[in-house]
Scaffold this motif. Sequence first.
Motif, PDB file in Angstrom:
ATOM      1  N   VAL A  65       0.841  -1.189   0.000  1.00  0.00           N
ATOM      2  CA  VAL A  65       0.000   0.000   0.000  1.00  0.00           C
ATOM      3  C   VAL A  65       0.885   1.250   0.000  1.00  0.00           C
ATOM      4  N   GLU A  66       0.527   2.224  -0.818  1.00  0.00           N
ATOM      5  CA  GLU A  66       1.244   3.497  -0.853  1.00  0.00           C
ATOM      6  C   GLU A  66       0.971   4.263   0.437  1.00  0.00           C
ATOM      7  N   PRO A  67       2.009   4.650   1.197  1.00  0.00           N
ATOM      8  CA  PRO A  67       1.799   5.396   2.447  1.00  0.00           C
ATOM      9  C   PRO A  67       0.979   6.668   2.261  1.00  0.00           C
ATOM     10  N   GLU A  68       1.175   7.366   1.151  1.00  0.00           N
ATOM     11  CA  GLU A  68       0.444   8.610   0.902  1.00  0.00           C
ATOM     12  C   GLU A  68      -1.056   8.376   0.820  1.00  0.00           C
ATOM     13  N   ALA A  69      -1.465   7.211   0.360  1.00  0.00           N
ATOM     14  CA  ALA A  69      -2.892   6.907   0.261  1.00  0.00           C
ATOM     15  C   ALA A  69      -3.553   6.876   1.632  1.00  0.00           C
ATOM     16  N   LEU A  70      -2.765   6.662   2.679  1.00  0.00           N
ATOM     17  CA  LEU A  70      -3.278   6.622   4.049  1.00  0.00           C
ATOM     18  C   LEU A  70      -2.825   7.841   4.853  1.00  0.00           C
ATOM     19  N   SER A  71      -2.368   8.867   4.139  1.00  0.00           N
ATOM     20  CA  SER A  71      -1.890  10.107   4.770  1.00  0.00           C
ATOM     21  C   SER A  71      -0.760   9.853   5.757  1.00  0.00           C
ATOM     22  N   LEU A  72       0.113   8.928   5.423  1.00  0.00           N
ATOM     23  CA  LEU A  72       1.299   8.649   6.242  1.00  0.00           C
ATOM     24  C   LEU A  72       2.461   9.424   5.628  1.00  0.00           C
ATOM     25  N   ILE A  74       5.377  10.772   7.171  1.00  0.00           N
ATOM     26  CA  ILE A  74       6.738  10.731   7.718  1.00  0.00           C
ATOM     27  C   ILE A  74       7.329   9.330   7.565  1.00  0.00           C
ATOM     28  N   THR A  75       8.455   9.258   6.874  1.00  0.00           N
ATOM     29  CA  THR A  75       9.255   8.036   6.836  1.00  0.00           C
ATOM     30  C   THR A  75      10.584   8.377   7.497  1.00  0.00           C
ATOM     31  N   LEU A 150      13.314  12.656   2.778  1.00  0.00           N
ATOM     32  CA  LEU A 150      12.720  13.739   2.002  1.00  0.00           C
ATOM     33  C   LEU A 150      11.939  13.201   0.820  1.00  0.00           C
ATOM     34  N   ASP A 151      12.398  12.081   0.262  1.00  0.00           N
ATOM     35  CA  ASP A 151      11.753  11.501  -0.911  1.00  0.00           C
ATOM     36  C   ASP A 151      12.018   9.998  -0.911  1.00  0.00           C
ATOM     37  N   ARG A 152      10.993   9.233  -1.209  1.00  0.00           N
ATOM     38  CA  ARG A 152      11.160   7.789  -1.330  1.00  0.00           C
ATOM     39  C   ARG A 152      11.567   7.505  -2.767  1.00  0.00           C
ATOM     40  N   VAL A 153      12.855   7.306  -2.971  1.00  0.00           N
ATOM     41  CA  VAL A 153      13.398   7.106  -4.306  1.00  0.00           C
ATOM     42  C   VAL A 153      13.096   5.700  -4.814  1.00  0.00           C
ATOM     43  N   LYS A 154      13.215   4.718  -3.926  1.00  0.00           N
ATOM     44  CA  LYS A 154      12.912   3.341  -4.291  1.00  0.00           C
ATOM     45  C   LYS A 154      12.506   2.588  -3.033  1.00  0.00           C
TER      46      LYS A 154
END
Length: 162
Positions: A65-72, A74-75, A150-154
């Motif tokens: 599941v894409e974290p952004e889809a669940l408003s998550l 912070i990684t 800052l960004d999930r590259v992979k």
Amino acid sequence: MARLRNIPPRALDAFDLAILRIVQKDNKTPQRVIAEAVNLSPAAVQRRITALERSGVIARNVAVVEPEALSLAITALVEVSLRDERAATVDAAKALFRATPEVQQCYYVTGGISFVMVIICRDMRGYEALTRRLFAENDLVAYYRTNVALDRVKADTALVVD
């Protein structure tokens, strides 16, 4: 980390490896499609997948599941050093980290720190509350260090299958 079940290991042949390459990309690939790709019958593919699951080679079948889809939002990549490396301390920390849903990955490592983990949280306030509970107020932990992504590259789950 999944551990192989108490079943005698079975040697993986070229067909097993080819099947693993396919199901790691999409485990909903129809068995007839896999069969065509690896030159086996659908029944043979089904038997092999069942054997790979029973032996623990295929540890789980899950949806990613894409974290952004669940408003998550912070990684965090966190390094944790325990106050000592006695078995009881390490085992208690492992149990705590395993039981924490926000801890997505956790590795007991060498090199001067005890654990490296990936934590995903809704926001910084939630992350702060979690770090207080897991690290700052935890007598097992000597110190911890956080790097916020800052960004999930992979982010992949597939292993290289030669």
